[in-house]
Design a protein around this motif. Structure first.
Motif, PDB file in Angstrom:
ATOM      1  N   ILE A  53      32.727  15.809  12.037  1.00  0.00           N
ATOM      2  CA  ILE A  53      32.480  16.459  13.322  1.00  0.00           C
ATOM      3  C   ILE A  53      30.968  16.571  13.461  1.00  0.00           C
ATOM      4  O   ILE A  53      30.301  17.139  12.593  1.00  0.00           O
ATOM      5  CB  ILE A  53      33.085  17.881  13.396  1.00  0.00           C
ATOM      6  N   LEU A  54      30.444  16.012  14.547  1.00  0.00           N
ATOM      7  CA  LEU A  54      29.003  15.970  14.767  1.00  0.00           C
ATOM      8  C   LEU A  54      28.633  16.645  16.082  1.00  0.00           C
ATOM      9  O   LEU A  54      29.361  16.510  17.078  1.00  0.00           O
ATOM     10  CB  LEU A  54      28.541  14.510  14.848  1.00  0.00           C
ATOM     11  N   THR A  55      27.519  17.338  16.085  1.00  0.00           N
ATOM     12  CA  THR A  55      26.985  17.862  17.339  1.00  0.00           C
ATOM     13  C   THR A  55      26.585  16.673  18.207  1.00  0.00           C
ATOM     14  O   THR A  55      26.466  15.545  17.711  1.00  0.00           O
ATOM     15  CB  THR A  55      25.739  18.734  17.094  1.00  0.00           C
ATOM     16  N   THR A  60      23.893  11.479  18.533  1.00  0.00           N
ATOM     17  CA  THR A  60      22.766  10.725  19.091  1.00  0.00           C
ATOM     18  C   THR A  60      21.873  10.191  17.980  1.00  0.00           C
ATOM     19  O   THR A  60      21.412   9.049  18.029  1.00  0.00           O
ATOM     20  CB  THR A  60      21.945  11.616  20.052  1.00  0.00           C
ATOM     21  N   SER A  61      21.666  11.003  16.954  1.00  0.00           N
ATOM     22  CA  SER A  61      20.843  10.601  15.812  1.00  0.00           C
ATOM     23  C   SER A  61      21.446   9.389  15.096  1.00  0.00           C
ATOM     24  O   SER A  61      20.734   8.457  14.724  1.00  0.00           O
ATOM     25  CB  SER A  61      20.704  11.783  14.850  1.00  0.00           C
ATOM     26  N   ILE A  62      22.777   9.383  14.933  1.00  0.00           N
ATOM     27  CA  ILE A  62      23.452   8.249  14.301  1.00  0.00           C
ATOM     28  C   ILE A  62      23.284   6.997  15.168  1.00  0.00           C
ATOM     29  O   ILE A  62      23.001   5.913  14.666  1.00  0.00           O
ATOM     30  CB  ILE A  62      24.948   8.556  14.051  1.00  0.00           C
ATOM     31  N   GLU A  64      20.852   6.301  17.152  1.00  0.00           N
ATOM     32  CA  GLU A  64      19.465   5.843  16.978  1.00  0.00           C
ATOM     33  C   GLU A  64      19.304   5.072  15.657  1.00  0.00           C
ATOM     34  O   GLU A  64      18.689   4.013  15.616  1.00  0.00           O
ATOM     35  CB  GLU A  64      18.484   7.023  16.996  1.00  0.00           C
ATOM     36  N   LYS A  65      19.868   5.628  14.582  1.00  0.00           N
ATOM     37  CA  LYS A  65      19.761   4.980  13.266  1.00  0.00           C
ATOM     38  C   LYS A  65      20.475   3.624  13.251  1.00  0.00           C
ATOM     39  O   LYS A  65      20.032   2.690  12.585  1.00  0.00           O
ATOM     40  CB  LYS A  65      20.336   5.888  12.175  1.00  0.00           C
ATOM     41  N   MET A  66      21.566   3.525  14.002  1.00  0.00           N
ATOM     42  CA  MET A  66      22.343   2.279  14.069  1.00  0.00           C
ATOM     43  C   MET A  66      21.508   1.134  14.629  1.00  0.00           C
ATOM     44  O   MET A  66      21.700  -0.014  14.264  1.00  0.00           O
ATOM     45  CB  MET A  66      23.569   2.457  14.970  1.00  0.00           C
ATOM     46  N   ARG A  67      20.611   1.459  15.554  1.00  0.00           N
ATOM     47  CA  ARG A  67      19.805   0.418  16.205  1.00  0.00           C
ATOM     48  C   ARG A  67      18.965  -0.366  15.204  1.00  0.00           C
ATOM     49  O   ARG A  67      18.615  -1.507  15.451  1.00  0.00           O
ATOM     50  CB  ARG A  67      18.895   1.040  17.262  1.00  0.00           C
ATOM     51  N   SER A  68      18.636   0.259  14.075  1.00  0.00           N
ATOM     52  CA  SER A  68      17.781  -0.414  13.086  1.00  0.00           C
ATOM     53  C   SER A  68      18.580  -1.174  12.028  1.00  0.00           C
ATOM     54  O   SER A  68      18.001  -1.840  11.174  1.00  0.00           O
ATOM     55  CB  SER A  68      16.864   0.613  12.415  1.00  0.00           C
ATOM     56  N   LEU A  69      19.903  -1.102  12.093  1.00  0.00           N
ATOM     57  CA  LEU A  69      20.725  -1.794  11.097  1.00  0.00           C
ATOM     58  C   LEU A  69      20.787  -3.292  11.381  1.00  0.00           C
ATOM     59  O   LEU A  69      20.723  -3.719  12.538  1.00  0.00           O
ATOM     60  CB  LEU A  69      22.151  -1.232  11.080  1.00  0.00           C
ATOM     61  N   PHE A  81      32.092   3.582  16.201  1.00  0.00           N
ATOM     62  CA  PHE A  81      32.043   3.933  17.620  1.00  0.00           C
ATOM     63  C   PHE A  81      33.421   3.886  18.273  1.00  0.00           C
ATOM     64  O   PHE A  81      33.735   4.738  19.109  1.00  0.00           O
ATOM     65  CB  PHE A  81      31.061   3.040  18.372  1.00  0.00           C
ATOM     66  N   ALA A  82      34.231   2.918  17.893  1.00  0.00           N
ATOM     67  CA  ALA A  82      35.575   2.821  18.473  1.00  0.00           C
ATOM     68  C   ALA A  82      36.399   4.057  18.115  1.00  0.00           C
ATOM     69  O   ALA A  82      37.229   4.512  18.898  1.00  0.00           O
ATOM     70  CB  ALA A  82      36.279   1.554  17.992  1.00  0.00           C
ATOM     71  N   GLY A  83      36.150   4.596  16.919  1.00  0.00           N
ATOM     72  CA  GLY A  83      36.909   5.762  16.467  1.00  0.00           C
ATOM     73  C   GLY A  83      36.361   7.083  16.961  1.00  0.00           C
ATOM     74  O   GLY A  83      37.011   8.115  16.817  1.00  0.00           O
ATOM     75  N   ALA A  84      35.163   7.068  17.531  1.00  0.00           N
ATOM     76  CA  ALA A  84      34.524   8.332  17.936  1.00  0.00           C
ATOM     77  C   ALA A  84      35.140   8.875  19.219  1.00  0.00           C
ATOM     78  O   ALA A  84      35.375   8.126  20.165  1.00  0.00           O
ATOM     79  CB  ALA A  84      33.027   8.119  18.130  1.00  0.00           C
TER      80      ALA A  84
END
Length: 150
Positions: A53-55, A60-62, A64-69, A81-84
């Protein structure tokens, strides 16, 4: 929360709560955690067949981090993302957990909800109890606490 000033990003969720999951897949989120999570928050797959469970800020932070993967991480990103799901608790403080998420976490009737710093986790109660028991009996807690030199 009392520890908020110690944690980066504000919220510090703590505690262990037990709640039943009704036949429609609804789970009550404890008031104390709802206060930290805000009016709307996200639930998605987590580690070891738990749910996270994320605020909104945490989600949003995740993102952002995904963009650099690298491209190789695409399958992981799709599944995360599909599960969110974005959740807004009803008047009773309940959220609806989609069947796919319940299946992933092997959730049936009883859940344990853990405050876990800047996020919270949802576990099947039996799974969590066994894991916690094994960890405590193995003396793993002693090793970790010793390494912290408290």
């Amino acid at each position: 929360g009392a520890f908020a000033h110690l944690m980066e990003g504000g919220a510090a969720m703590t505690g262990k709560y037990r709640h039943g999951i009704d036949s429609k897949g609804r789970l009550a989120i404890p008031a104390r955690l709802r206060d930290e999570l805000g009016a709307a928050f996200y639930v998605t797959i987590g580690l070891e067949h738990s749910l996270m469970i994320l605020t909104e800020a945490g989600f949003t932070s995740i993102v952002e981090k995904m963009r650099s993967l690298p491209m190789a991480a695409r399958p992981f990103q799709r599944i995360l993302f599909a599960g969110a799901v974005e959740c807004e608790p009803d008047k009773q403080g309940r959220i609806l957990l989609p069947q796919e998420l319940r299946n992933y976490a092997h959730l049936t009737e009883n859940a344990v909800i853990l405050g876990f710093g800047d996020k919270a986790e949802i576990w099947d109660a039996d799974t969590y109890d066994k894991m916690e028991q094994n960890f405590l009996e193995a003396g793993s807690m002693d090793a970790v606490l010793s390494s912290l030199e408290l």
